[in-house]
Design a protein around this motif. Structure first.
Motif, mmCIF file in Angstrom:
data_model
loop_
_atom_site.group_PDB
_atom_site.id
_atom_site.type_symbol
_atom_site.label_atom_id
_atom_site.label_comp_id
_atom_site.label_asym_id
_atom_site.label_seq_id
_atom_site.Cartn_x
_atom_site.Cartn_y
_atom_site.Cartn_z
ATOM 1 N N LEU A 67 0.831 -1.202 0.000
ATOM 2 C CA LEU A 67 0.000 0.000 0.000
ATOM 3 C C LEU A 67 0.868 1.255 0.000
ATOM 4 O O LEU A 67 0.563 2.240 -0.690
ATOM 5 C CB LEU A 67 -0.925 -0.018 1.219
ATOM 6 N N GLY A 113 -7.121 0.621 -2.803
ATOM 7 C CA GLY A 113 -7.692 0.883 -1.484
ATOM 8 C C GLY A 113 -9.167 0.574 -1.421
ATOM 9 O O GLY A 113 -9.644 -0.067 -0.470
ATOM 10 N N LEU A 132 -6.976 1.167 5.997
ATOM 11 C CA LEU A 132 -7.445 1.731 4.732
ATOM 12 C C LEU A 132 -8.378 2.909 4.966
ATOM 13 O O LEU A 132 -8.306 3.928 4.272
ATOM 14 C CB LEU A 132 -8.151 0.648 3.914
#
Length: 208
Positions: A67, A113, A132
């Motif tokens: 991420l 996401g 998230l």
């Protein structure tokens, strides 16, 4: 960056950590967090499970590293958009760049996401889901701060920066979902044009 790991007994294997992470990113982006199995990940990365644990920690730690990479490589447009000279231009760049990112993907993956937060269903992935959400709220907060500055500079009329930031985030997430379902770029750009009608343009005159 290379890292030595062990495959089998006494057989060192060297692999490129950054390349492996980039491969993991593609899996998470396509499948979301919950649906990406360790087998999916290790096969895509070309490593064994012990190698994954040694280099990245567990699946959750790997996801967070992926991420981070996604934000560095794919979401740099956010800060660039917020540097626009007016609040409305910042919103326009933010949404149009989102269209360019999500619709340009030939695999139709949409947003990593958004895909992942929707896939996190069980208690085991709650911490990932919250991560998230927190990152999304951070983007929303930065957008709100930019719109507050625009308001202070005489833009946006009677619009509320906080409400407008939430609206823009909602439109952006909708664009990501539509792109993931195959919506063409031009159709998404038309959504942006419609959404921009909710963002007052220009500044008040000095006399006003």
């Amino acid at each position: 960056m290379k890292q030595d790991t062990h495959v089998g007994v006494g057989r060192p294997r060297e692999f490129d950590v950054e390349e492996a992470l980039a491969s993991a990113l593609k899996v998470f982006w396509r499948k979301g967090y919950d649906a990406a199995s360790l087998t999916d990940l290790t096969e895509a990365m070309g490593i064994t499970r012990p190698s994954l644990y040694c280099a990245f920690g567990n699946k959750e730690a790997l996801f967070k590293k992926a991420l981070d990479l996604y934000e560095r490589e794919k979401l740099a447009f956010i800060d660039q958009a917020l540097e626009a000279p007016t609040g409305r231009e910042a919103v326009e760049r933010f949404l149009n760049n989102a269209c360019d990112l999500y619709a340009a993907d030939p695999d139709g993956r949409g947003c990593m996401g958004v895909n992942s937060v929707l896939s996190c269903q069980g208690a085991a992935s709650e911490s990932v889901r919250q991560e998230l959400i927190d990152r999304g709220l951070d983007v929303q907060s930065r957008l709100k701060c930019r719109l507050e500055r625009a308001k202070a500079e005489g833009e946006l009329g009677g619009a509320d920066p906080a409400g407008l930031a939430l609206y823009i985030m909602t439109v952006g997430q909708g664009i990501a979902l539509q792109a993931g379902m195959g919506a063409p770029r031009q159709a998404l750009k038309e959504v942006v044009a419609t959404a921009l009608q909710a963002v007052p343009a220009g500044r008040k005159s000095a006399a006003a």
